[in-house]
Design a protein around this motif. Structure first.
Motif, mmCIF file in Angstrom:
data_model
loop_
_atom_site.group_PDB
_atom_site.id
_atom_site.type_symbol
_atom_site.label_atom_id
_atom_site.label_comp_id
_atom_site.label_asym_id
_atom_site.label_seq_id
_atom_site.Cartn_x
_atom_site.Cartn_y
_atom_site.Cartn_z
ATOM 1 N N LYS A 8 11.233 33.601 22.714
ATOM 2 C CA LYS A 8 12.199 32.737 23.415
ATOM 3 C C LYS A 8 12.134 32.666 24.738
ATOM 4 N N THR A 31 25.652 28.444 28.179
ATOM 5 C CA THR A 31 24.573 27.780 27.301
ATOM 6 C C THR A 31 23.929 26.897 28.261
ATOM 7 N N PRO A 32 22.402 26.735 28.247
ATOM 8 C CA PRO A 32 21.706 27.301 27.297
ATOM 9 C C PRO A 32 20.770 28.779 27.844
ATOM 10 N N ILE A 115 25.054 20.461 27.176
ATOM 11 C CA ILE A 115 24.251 21.528 27.078
ATOM 12 C C ILE A 115 22.771 21.547 26.477
ATOM 13 N N GLN A 116 22.559 20.274 26.504
ATOM 14 C CA GLN A 116 20.953 19.988 26.181
ATOM 15 C C GLN A 116 20.275 19.851 27.518
ATOM 16 N N PRO A 117 18.850 19.856 27.282
ATOM 17 C CA PRO A 117 17.965 20.157 28.270
ATOM 18 C C PRO A 117 17.830 19.046 29.416
ATOM 19 N N GLY A 171 16.902 23.604 29.289
ATOM 20 C CA GLY A 171 17.098 24.322 28.137
ATOM 21 C C GLY A 171 16.340 24.287 27.054
ATOM 22 N N MET A 172 15.305 23.177 27.068
ATOM 23 C CA MET A 172 14.263 23.266 26.225
ATOM 24 C C MET A 172 13.209 24.540 26.195
ATOM 25 N N GLN A 175 15.168 27.966 25.221
ATOM 26 C CA GLN A 175 15.162 28.012 23.687
ATOM 27 C C GLN A 175 14.180 27.953 23.111
ATOM 28 N N MET A 176 12.797 27.417 23.382
ATOM 29 C CA MET A 176 11.946 27.345 22.574
ATOM 30 C C MET A 176 11.017 28.457 22.329
ATOM 31 N N MET A 177 10.522 28.740 21.250
ATOM 32 C CA MET A 177 9.798 30.100 21.001
ATOM 33 C C MET A 177 8.173 29.565 21.019
ATOM 34 N N ARG A 259 5.124 18.578 29.490
ATOM 35 C CA ARG A 259 4.631 18.833 27.985
ATOM 36 C C ARG A 259 4.508 17.390 27.339
#
Lengths: 353, 220
Positions: A8, A31-32, A115-117, A171-172, A175-177, A259
């Motif tokens: 992550k 968060t995040p 709390i979102q990107p 946030g993206m 949190q992303m992997m 991206r």
């Protein structure tokens, strides 16, 4: 090279900081980005480092000030509202010529926001972080591998130029992997003769301070610092270009939105529209010269942001408004889609090409 | 088939996507299927993102009341009680690690009463469970937090968009080591449906899965 592992973004930032020699982490959950602190809480005791959950973001950044004064590599991380709280401390770090790494995993704002990107802390990071004449280095990764690599570089740049360096993610990215090859643990060779780490009775004591009562003294200090900033602007800009050679429309995007823009560019190319991308990796220093060169050939620019048009001003300045600059954006934690960008590209094609 | 199937494991081991796949597969054999999202730890990447697919398929989704909204309150709705009654078979998606499993513990007695399987989802390429001993440690922590015992293992080893068939099969020794140490059987090996790993009976059931919620920033 070791086998790749799945990580992550937040974990990758923390682990590569440790591998870059970070031995003090002071944090506060939000968060995040909370996994950065959670990871540090688990790992720091295992390697003989210090993890401390401060009573607030304000306390955490001042603990960084203390730790880094001794020459120790120190880091803190937060998300947007927490960075605002750290602002005063970051100004003190800059005013005392102290290195430090600060991570901002940006979320929607203003206020408590969401709390979102989001990328709505661009202006804060690159221009108006806190009081006084100063800059910090701002590095903007767009994937987990680059997050690993840039944390290492951030520590080196901060030590080399004795100034704070920020990793601006969202946030993206936090949190992303993604699969990563972690850097091998490495020791820094950058000397810190200024550090307050004990004189051994062999030298005069060092002083870490940002207070100058005499204005002529303060002016000289600030002027000298700005000479260093000019050197950085000449030598440390980083960017990446994608299919810009023949591009009529150049998308300018950093971090997560680059991206998404990449997927939109592939779709536009499939329709025969010549679109490319310029991705600043350093947001300060901003890669002005390289971007300005593209205005010789491109007919229009498109700033893609998860904010209300913040970086777009730097694009206009860099190209001296020689071409029209458009904006495709969402904000507040909403993530723009490749189709929304593609629609804007088609619109620009109708108007400009 | 037990009344309740629980997916638990380390952060990012793939529990949520497996739970969505499992619920949709169950729906093809059962009339009444519930997917119960008990992840009140992390507000990103959760079953709520797959709400449309689930509802179209007729799977009942029970998730924290304010999931994916501005108020992400860490409590579970009373509706969770539905998993114990009626003709429902249920899949539970648990939050990561022991901190995520605490929410599950409050239902332990009722879950035991109706019968359950609890599957430990493992990805041998996740950084904090690269060693079988680390996986076993997390297993014990989750069991302790949830007051429930695992009944099997799932090999969900992957490297995201860089996964190959070999990524899956290379984890065989790892899974064997965890199985030996815990005494738990490897019940299934899951892999992205476009890969065709050469599996053997020792890998358990071959479970090709879809990746739901492919986002606009994905590289594959």
């Amino acid at each position: 090279m070791a086998d790749k592992v799945l990580m992550k973004g937040n974990e990758a930032l923390a682990e590569s900081a440790i591998r870059a020699g970070c031995r003090c982490f002071f944090g506060y959950p939000i968060t995040p980005q909370t996994e950065v602190a959670a990871y540090m809480a688990k790992r720091m005791p295992q390697i003989g480092g210090t993890y401390l959950q401060a009573e607030s973001e304000v306390a955490a950044i001042n603990m960084v000030y203390g730790a880094t004064s001794t020459g120790t590599r120190a880091m803190t991380s937060s998300s947007s509202p927490g960075i605002s709280l750290k602002a005063e401390g970051i100004s003190y770090l800059a005013g005392s010529d102290l290195p430090a790494v600060i991570i901002n995993i940006c979320r929607g704002g203003p206020g408590l926001g969401g709390i979102q990107p989001a990328q709505s802390d661009y202006n804060q990071a690159t221009k108006g972080l806190a009081h006084g004449d100063f800059h910090i280095l701002v590095l903007a990764p767009n994937g987990i591998q680059e997050m690993c690599d840039l944390v290492s570089d951030a520590f080196d740049l901060a030590d080399t130029y004795r100034m704070p360096a920020m990793i601006l993610g969202d946030g993206m990215l936090g949190q992303m992997m993604e699969p990563v090859a972690l850097p091998e643990p490495h020791e820094s060779k950058i000397a810190k003769p200024w550090a307050t780490c004990g004189t051994d009775m062999k030298r005069k004591h060092n002083v870490i301070n940002s207070l100058y009562i005499k204005p002529d003294e303060l002016e000289k200090i600030v002027m000298d610092r700005y000479a260093r900033y000019r050197h950085i602007e000449e030598n440390e800009v980083r960017y990446e270009e994608l299919m810009t050679e023949d591009a009529d429309i150049v998308i300018v995007a950093y971090g997560a939105s680059s991206r998404i823009a990449r997927n939109a560019i592939m779709a536009a190319r499939a329709e025969g529209i010549r679109v490319g991308m310029f991705r600043p990796i350093t947001l300060w220093p901003y890669p002005k010269k390289a971007l300005n060169r593209l205005a010789d050939t491109a007919k229009a620019f498109l700033s893609v942001e998860l904010s209300m048009g913040q970086m777009i001003d730097d694009v206009k300045l860099a190209i001296n408004c020689r071409r029209p600059v458009y904006l495709a954006n969402r904000t507040g934690g909403m993530v723009i889609t490749p189709n929304e960008i593609l629609a804007k590209i088609r619109e620009i094609k109708g108007e400009t090409l | 088939m037990k009344k309740i199937t629980i997916f638990a494991g380390h952060y990012g081991s793939g529990k949520t996507n497996l739970a969505v796949n499992a619920a949709l597969a169950l729906k093809r054999r059962h009339d009444s299927v519930i997917l119960c999202d008990m992840d009140i730890v992390n507000p990103y990447f959760r079953t709520k993102d797959s709400e449309a697919i689930l509802s179209e398929a007729g799977v009942r989704l029970i998730s924290p009341r304010f999931a994916n909204s501005n108020v992400d309150l860490p409590y579970l709705p009373a509706e969770v009680a539905a998993i114990f009654g009626g003709n429902y078979v249920s899949v539970i998606d648990v939050g990561g690690d022991d901190s995520g499993a605490i929410a599950l513990g409050q239902y332990a007695d009722r879950i035991k009463a109706v019968g359950y399987d609890m599957l430990l989802v493992l990805n041998a390429r996740r950084y904090l469970t690269l060693e079988p001993t680390e996986a076993v440690e997390i297993m014990h922590e989750i069991e302790s937090a949830s007051s429930l015992r695992f009944t099997g293992l799932i090999n969900n080893t992957n490297l995201g968009h860089e996964s190959t068939a070999e990524t899956v099969t290379q984890a065989r020794n790892y899974m064997e080591a965890v199985s030996k140490e815990t005494g738990l059987p490897l019940v299934a090996t899951s892999y992205r449906e476009d890969l065709s790993p050469a599996l053997t009976p020792q890998d358990g059931v071959a479970w090709p899965i879809k990746i739901y919620e492919k986002p606009g920033w994905a590289l594959y």
